[in-house]
Each structure stands twice: as structure tokens, then as C-alpha cells.
Design a protein around this motif. Structure first.
Motif, short mmCIF file in Angstrom:
data_model
loop_
_atom_site.label_atom_id
_atom_site.label_comp_id
_atom_site.label_asym_id
_atom_site.label_seq_id
_atom_site.Cartn_x
_atom_site.Cartn_y
_atom_site.Cartn_z
N UNK A 97 0.81 -1.29 -0.01
CA UNK A 97 -0.13 0.12 0.17
C UNK A 97 0.75 1.15 -0.11
N UNK A 98 0.33 2.11 -0.68
CA UNK A 98 0.83 3.60 -0.73
C UNK A 98 -0.26 4.47 -0.49
N UNK A 99 -0.63 4.47 0.61
CA UNK A 99 -2.08 5.41 1.18
C UNK A 99 -1.87 6.26 1.90
N UNK A 100 -0.50 6.88 2.31
CA UNK A 100 -0.21 7.99 2.95
C UNK A 100 0.57 9.01 2.51
N UNK A 101 0.10 10.04 2.15
CA UNK A 101 0.83 11.00 1.31
C UNK A 101 2.01 11.68 1.99
N UNK A 102 3.16 10.74 2.40
CA UNK A 102 4.25 11.17 3.34
C UNK A 102 5.09 12.04 2.73
N UNK A 103 5.43 13.10 3.54
CA UNK A 103 6.28 14.17 3.01
C UNK A 103 7.64 13.99 2.59
N UNK A 104 8.16 12.77 3.49
CA UNK A 104 9.63 12.53 3.38
C UNK A 104 9.71 10.81 3.39
N UNK A 105 9.37 10.46 2.15
CA UNK A 105 9.50 8.85 1.98
C UNK A 105 10.82 8.29 2.15
#
Length: 529
Positions: free
Chosen positions: A368-376
Motif C-alpha cells: 500500500x501507498x496510502x499515506x501522502x508522506x512528505x519524506x518517503x
């Protein structure tokens, strides 16, 4: 079983066995699901995979029937590893389907009867249970218990293969449930299912937590005698397996849904079920730190256990691991045979841990890539995962997320198929945003890209253009766009959701043609569904 049967009537006549057909209800028998035979074959296969290891520990001599069975199982231990991936995946997909047999009576088969106890007993379709005008004024559970008792009394001495109870019962009905479970044990049932909930759905948590039925382990022997049960499926029950017991040494599949069980109970299962092949733990909210240590376990499924913190897996034969729920620490301590990995974090982005590096046979992953992370954390993909050929992703198409996907595909240079399921359609295409992609992406084997939930989101469009240009241009690549959303049923099995506005989907299709067709290399074939 040493104890006397609780179902032997006091006034049993000597000629009660003259006509066995009289014991079978002649009324509402329903139809056996056509997939039942397939399930029987799968169960037989699972039972044969390593049953020889149990037989080898027995000191008694082999009967001719045992020798015949053992000869068919001689090389079964490596059977699953030799199967092609698509055959193996379909096999597990079929095994995990919750088959329904809409019958309150039993149907004869060569291997025993099917006894399914559900709401149909109350419908009055069973001629052995007389319907009276007073039944409508009595509690449903009271009428159900009375009719089940009457039905099972007529089945005394009948060999049973499948025994299921699907009704809203709890600990207040324990005396009757204990007798029914003991009946299943004495009848030699191989497939036992207790779904103690209303209308096949779970009861309110505050109710079932205090009143769950405690599954009677004593009905399956005192530990010195193995039962015939190979599959156990419990819903809304309490299950407390002892640390050392031989009663469940023949168990092949164990499904626990909303079951009260502790971390130590899971370890006891691993120790007393030596040939267990498939273990499912769904909504078992008492689990915190689960440790799975099993030599022959093939498939492990953990689903939304809300208090879970960590999972540690020691299973050298494990081929499939599915996790769906809150973010937890997963330690793949020893899983060298893993082929399929499903890791769906409900509110966080999935990732490939260092343990995946040791999975030399891993081929398909779902993340899953379901969180708009600011610093992946792009450093998670600094290692090359050369065995991975299929990737399924749930993605919230933010710019940081699509960059994370780009780093993931860079770490999987032998990728053949990629599926993206976009979970948001509110990002429309814009041409005024520049993004830097990772250097050195090589996707020479990528041939199929499928995108569900496509809404011409700018980050997703740019990601697709980047990937198709990173592939080999000398061979055909297929890019399939679908504006419909899809649900994943496990192991990459997708089902389309036919919901939403049709004119809006038509506009998305037109936007896909405008934004993608002119930017794709000639070797890419665009398919819009």
C-alpha cells in the motif's frame, strides 16, 4: 472415543438399523455446492503433504489401507514447491473460498454425510421436524435447538464428513453446543465449522466478548488419541489449545475469526498441530505479539487484529503470507520459500523489509501507498530484489507516493507485471509540475501495466510515462487504463466495483487519450476499458 455417546436414546430398538435411510431427512435437503468436490480434493492434498511424518512416529503396525495411503504420499513433501506459480495461487484461492452448502439436512457421499445446521431448519422445509403454530411465538434459538436435537438423534451411527453450525448462539447454549460438537467428533467429521453469529455476520463486540462459546477441546480426545478432524473453522468462539495434545495432530486447516485466543495459544497450536498447512487469524483482538514457528506451514493469513503489535515468522516451508490491518512490526525471521507476500497497512505506506532479501523465491508482492508522506524513506529500496516479477499496489497518487513507487520498481529490475489501484480521484492532470525521478531505472522485462481507479491524476500520469520509457522499446508493452475501482480479494485477485457516475468515467477515458497517447513510445499499446 471411550465415553458413551450422548445421543444414544434410552428406548433404542434392536431393529433400528434395518433401514438407514430413515435416519436421513427426506424433506429439505438442498443441493450440494458443485465446488465441494474440489474442496475435498484440496483437503485431501493438504492432508497428504506431510501426513507421512506423523505416521512415521507411530509405533503400531501399518494396515494395508495405511500402506496404500503412505505409498501415495512418499514424495508429497515437496509437491507444492514444484507447482507452477499460477497453479499454486489458484489452489489457495479456491481453498480459502467460504463454500456454502444450503442444506439443513445431510447429503450422502462416498466419504460420509454433510450436516449443515442453519436458518433453513426454521423454515419448516424439513419434514422430520413438525412445524406448529406455537413455534412462531417461541424464541428462535429454542426452536432451533429442539429441531437440531431431533435431527441429530436420527443420525446416530451415521458417518459424517462435513459438520457445520451457522446460527446465532453463545455460551448460554453451551450444554447443547457441547453435545453437537461431541456428535461431530464421534461421527468422524473431518470438516467442522462453527459460525455462531447472526445472518453470517459478527454479533456486536460488547455482546460476543462476554458471551462467546468456549470450544470443547475435550470432545476430541484426551491427547493420547488423534481425532479425524482435518479442518476447523471457528467464528465468535473461545479457543484455548493446550501446550501438548495429540487431539489435533491431524488438523490441516485452521480458520479463527473473531476468536478469543492468546499469544501463547498460537504457540500451542504450532506445537500440537504438526501437519498444519493453512492458518488464518482474523479479528482476533487478544493477540499482541504473535510468534509463528512451524516446519510445514504453507499459508498464513492475519487480518485486522486490532491490538496486534508484532509478528515473528519461523516457517521454512511458508509460501504465502497475507497481512491486512494496522501497521505492525513483521519479522520474517526464517521464510526462505516465500513466493507471495501481501502487506496491506490500513493507514500507512507498506514497505519491503530487510527480511524480503532472504526470500530467494519471492515472486509477487502486494503493498500500500496510502499515506501522502512528505519524506518517503527511499533508502528502503536500496537493495535489488531480483526475484520479484509481479507487484500490486494500492496507491494514493500524491507526488511523494509516485516517487516511492519509482524507487520500488527500480529495486525490482526483473519486474514483468505491475498493477496500480488508485484510491483517490480528486487529483486532475496538470502540466505545470516538474518532478525528478530516480536515475538508472531499467525495466526491460516489464510487459503489462494495469491501472484501476484512473482519474487522470497528474502524479500517476507522470509515473506511467516514466516507467514505459524505462522499459525496452524493442518489445511490446501493454498499458491498460480502467476508471473503475477494484477490490483485492487476496493474492492479487481483483474484482471490479461497478459504482460511480458513468459520464464521469467517460470523461476520464477521454482525458486518458489526451494525456497519455501522445506521450507513449510506439512499442506501447494503450488499452482503455
Amino acid at each position: 472415543m471411550s465415553r458413551a455417546s450422548p445421543w444414544t436414546p434410552a428406548n433404542l430398538q434392536p431393529d433400528c438399523r434395518e433401514d438407514k435411510k430413515r435416519r436421513l431427512p427426506q424433506g429439505h435437503t438442498g443441493e450440494v455446492n458443485s465446488s465441494r468436490s474440489a474442496h475435498e480434493d484440496l483437503d485431501d492434498m493438504f492432508a497428504s503433504l506431510s501426513i507421512d511424518s506423523v505416521l512415521a512416529q507411530e509405533n503400531s503396525g501399518e494396515r494395508p489401507k495405511d500402506r496404500k495411503r503412505k505409498s501415495c504420499q512418499e514424495n508429497a513433501g515437496n509437491l507444492t514447491n514444484a507447482l507452477p506459480d499460477d497453479v499454486l495461487e489458484n489452489m489457495f484461492a479456491s481453498l480459502s473460498i467460504d463454500s456454502r452448502v444450503t442444506s439443513t439436512a445431510s447429503m450422502r457421499s462416498g466419504k460420509g454425510s454433510f450436516i449443515i445446521l442453519d436458518d433453513n431448519i426454521l423454515a419448516g422445509g424439513n419434514s422430520d421436524c413438525t412445524t406448529t403454530s406455537t413455534d412462531s411465538r417461541r424464541p428462535r434459538s429454542e426452536v432451533f435447538i429442539e429441531r437440531v436435537n431431533d435431527l441429530l438423534l436420527r443420525h446416530v451411527g451415521t458417518r459424517v464428513r462435513v459438520f457445520e453450525i451457522r446460527f446465532d448462539l453463545n455460551s448460554t447454549h453451551a450444554a447443547h453446543l457441547d453435545k453437537w460438537v461431541q456428535f461431530a467428533s464421534e461421527a468422524g467429521a473431518q470438516d467442522v465449522k462453527l459460525s455462531l453469529c447472526k445472518n453470517t455476520t459478527s454479533c456486536p463486540e460488547h455482546f460476543v466478548t462476554a458471551n462467546r462459546y468456549n470450544f470443547p477441546l475435550h470432545c476430541f480426545g484426551d491427547g493420547r488419541q488423534r481425532s479425524s478432524m482435518r479442518k476447523l473453522d471457528l467464528t465468535n468462539c473461545i479457543f484455548t489449545p493446550p501446550p501438548d495434545s495429540g487431539a489435533f495432530s491431524s488438523l490441516v486447516c485452521l480458520y479463527l475469526v473473531r476468536v478469543t485466543i492468546t499469544d501463547s495459544g498460537i504457540q500451542n497450536i504450532c506445537s500440537c498441530c504438526p501437519i498444519l498447512r493453512h492458518l488464518r487469524l482474523a479479528r482476533c483482538d487478544n493477540l499482541v505479539n504473535v510468534r509463528i514457528s512451524h516446519e510445514v506451514l504453507i499459508c498464513l493469513d492475519i487480518f485486522r487484529c486490532k491490538k496486534l503489535v508484532s509478528v515473528e515468522i519461523h516457517a521454512t516451508c511458508l509460501l504465502i503470507f497475507e497481512y491486512d490491518g494496522r501497521e505492525v512490526h513483521i519479522n520474517y525471521a526464517s521464510t526462505p520459500s516465500m513466493r507471495f507476500l501481501v502487506n496491506k497497512f490500513g493507514h500507512q505506506n507498506g514497505y519491503l523489509s530487510d527480511g524480503v532479501e532472504g526470500m530467494k523465491r519471492i515472486r509477487k508482492i502486494t503493498l500500500t501507498f496510502l499515506w501522502p508522506s512528505e519524506k518517503p524513506s527511499y533508502t528502503l529500496y536500496a537493495i535489488k530484489f531480483t526475484a520479484i516479477q509481479f507487484i500490486n499496489l494500492f496507491i494514493l497518487p500524491s507526488w511523494n507516493n509516485v516517487r516511492g513507487v519509482a524507487y520500488l520498481v527500480k529495486a525490482t529490475p526483473y519486474l514483468k507485471r505491475l498493477r496500480l489501484e488508485a484510491r483517490s480521484g480528486d487529483h486532475h492532470y496538470r502540466d505545470d509540475v516538474q518532478v525528478s525521478w530516480p536515475e538508472g531505472i531499467s525495466l526491460k522485462r516489464l510487459r503489462f501495466i494495469t491501472v484501476g481507479g484512473f482519474a487522470a491524476q497528474a502524479p500517476l500520469v507522470e509515473l506511467l510515462v516514466c516507467m514505459v520509457h524505462a522499459g525496452a522499446r524493442s518489445r511490446r508493452t501493454y498499458l491498460q487504463i480502467d476508471p473503475h475501482h477494484h477490490l483485492c480479494k487476496g493474492l492479487g485477485r481483483w474484482v471490479r466495483e461497478d459504482v460511480g457516475d458513468k459520464p464521469a468515467r467517460d470523461r476520464v477515458r477521454e482525458a486518458a487519450r489526451e494525456t497519455l497517447r501522445s506521450r507513449l513510445p510506439p512499442s506501447v499499446k494503450l488499452v482503455i476499458k
